[in-house]
Design a protein around this motif. Structure first.
Motif, mmCIF file in Angstrom:
data_model
loop_
_atom_site.group_PDB
_atom_site.id
_atom_site.type_symbol
_atom_site.label_atom_id
_atom_site.label_comp_id
_atom_site.label_asym_id
_atom_site.label_seq_id
_atom_site.Cartn_x
_atom_site.Cartn_y
_atom_site.Cartn_z
ATOM 1 N N GLY A 9 14.971 -57.996 5.631
ATOM 2 C CA GLY A 9 15.295 -56.736 6.293
ATOM 3 C C GLY A 9 16.581 -56.140 5.760
ATOM 4 N N GLY A 10 16.893 -54.922 6.223
ATOM 5 C CA GLY A 10 18.123 -54.280 5.790
ATOM 6 C C GLY A 10 18.101 -52.797 6.013
ATOM 7 N N SER A 17 11.995 -48.687 -0.400
ATOM 8 C CA SER A 17 11.097 -49.834 -0.226
ATOM 9 C C SER A 17 11.880 -51.062 0.210
ATOM 10 C CB SER A 17 10.375 -50.154 -1.541
ATOM 11 O OG SER A 17 9.565 -49.080 -1.957
ATOM 12 N N LEU A 18 11.185 -51.920 0.925
ATOM 13 C CA LEU A 18 11.691 -53.237 1.298
ATOM 14 C C LEU A 18 10.534 -54.215 1.286
ATOM 15 C CD1 LEU A 18 14.071 -52.669 4.376
ATOM 16 C CD2 LEU A 18 14.744 -53.462 2.114
ATOM 17 N N ARG A 19 10.860 -55.479 1.080
ATOM 18 C CA ARG A 19 9.854 -56.535 1.147
ATOM 19 C C ARG A 19 10.323 -57.595 2.123
ATOM 20 N NH1 ARG A 19 8.136 -61.304 -2.963
ATOM 21 N NH2 ARG A 19 5.866 -61.275 -2.647
ATOM 22 N N GLN A 106 12.226 -64.933 14.680
ATOM 23 C CA GLN A 106 13.363 -64.412 15.415
ATOM 24 C C GLN A 106 13.554 -62.908 15.209
ATOM 25 O OE1 GLN A 106 13.548 -65.901 12.530
ATOM 26 N NE2 GLN A 106 14.995 -64.731 11.278
ATOM 27 N N GLY A 107 12.882 -62.358 14.230
ATOM 28 C CA GLY A 107 12.961 -60.921 13.966
ATOM 29 C C GLY A 107 13.972 -60.591 12.887
ATOM 30 N N THR A 108 13.695 -59.526 12.156
ATOM 31 C CA THR A 108 14.617 -59.036 11.141
ATOM 32 C C THR A 108 14.697 -57.508 11.264
ATOM 33 O OG1 THR A 108 15.158 -59.052 8.765
ATOM 34 C CG2 THR A 108 12.814 -58.900 9.341
ATOM 35 N N GLN A 109 15.908 -56.989 11.222
ATOM 36 C CA GLN A 109 16.125 -55.562 11.433
ATOM 37 C C GLN A 109 15.821 -54.772 10.172
ATOM 38 O OE1 GLN A 109 17.252 -53.801 14.352
ATOM 39 N NE2 GLN A 109 16.672 -52.028 13.098
ATOM 40 N N VAL A 110 15.036 -53.723 10.332
ATOM 41 C CA VAL A 110 14.791 -52.755 9.267
ATOM 42 C C VAL A 110 15.288 -51.396 9.766
ATOM 43 C CG1 VAL A 110 13.046 -51.523 7.936
ATOM 44 C CG2 VAL A 110 12.839 -53.992 8.293
ATOM 45 N N THR A 111 16.200 -50.810 9.015
ATOM 46 C CA THR A 111 16.750 -49.505 9.368
ATOM 47 C C THR A 111 16.530 -48.544 8.214
ATOM 48 O OG1 THR A 111 18.451 -50.528 10.758
ATOM 49 C CG2 THR A 111 18.800 -48.240 10.097
ATOM 50 N N VAL A 112 15.862 -47.441 8.517
ATOM 51 C CA VAL A 112 15.587 -46.417 7.507
ATOM 52 C C VAL A 112 16.403 -45.184 7.877
ATOM 53 C CG1 VAL A 112 13.842 -45.092 6.293
ATOM 54 C CG2 VAL A 112 13.267 -47.349 7.251
ATOM 55 N N SER A 113 17.416 -44.918 7.080
ATOM 56 C CA SER A 113 18.330 -43.832 7.402
ATOM 57 C C SER A 113 19.058 -43.369 6.153
ATOM 58 C CB SER A 113 19.351 -44.292 8.448
ATOM 59 O OG SER A 113 20.310 -43.282 8.697
#
Length: 114
Positions: A9-10, A17-19, A106-113
């Motif tokens: 994530g990130g 794009s993200l993987r 536990q989840g991973t944050q994805v932020t698109v901004s």
């Protein structure tokens, strides 16, 4: 018991794009399903994509044509390639393993901004 560890994530700009990766360990059985779900602030968790051990996939309408789910059964790992990301894709992304019962990462944050 099954343990799931997510990564990838990130923060990314719109159109980027993200993987994501999710590695499963523990009591892994061959005939299972793995998938990705997401939860945005103030919203319910929703399905993004799933894949069976045989490779059958399902996608939410909102991500069809942009996201691709895949898996490496030898590594017990599932991936989510996310292209053409939009601000509305911003959420915490959770990995799920299902065989008889479900296990969650536990989840991973994805932020698109921008």
């Amino acid at each position: 018991q099954v343990q799931l560890v997510e990564s990838g994530g990130g923060l990314v700009q719109p159109g980027g794009s993200l993987r994501l990766s999710c590695a499963a360990s523990g009591s892994i059985f061959g005939d299972n399903a793995m998938g990705w779900y997401r939860q945005a602030p103030g919203k319910q968790r929703e399905l993004v994509a799933t894949i069976t051990s045989g490779g059958r996939t399902t996608y939410a309408d909102s991500v069809k044509g942009r996201f691709t789910i895949s898996r490496n059964n030898a590594k017990n790992t599932v991936y989510l390639q996310m292209n053409s990301l939009k601000p509305e894709d911003t959420a915490v992304y959770y990995c799920r393993y299902q065989y008889v019962r479900s296990y969650w990462g536990q989840g991973t944050q994805v932020t698109v901004s921008s």
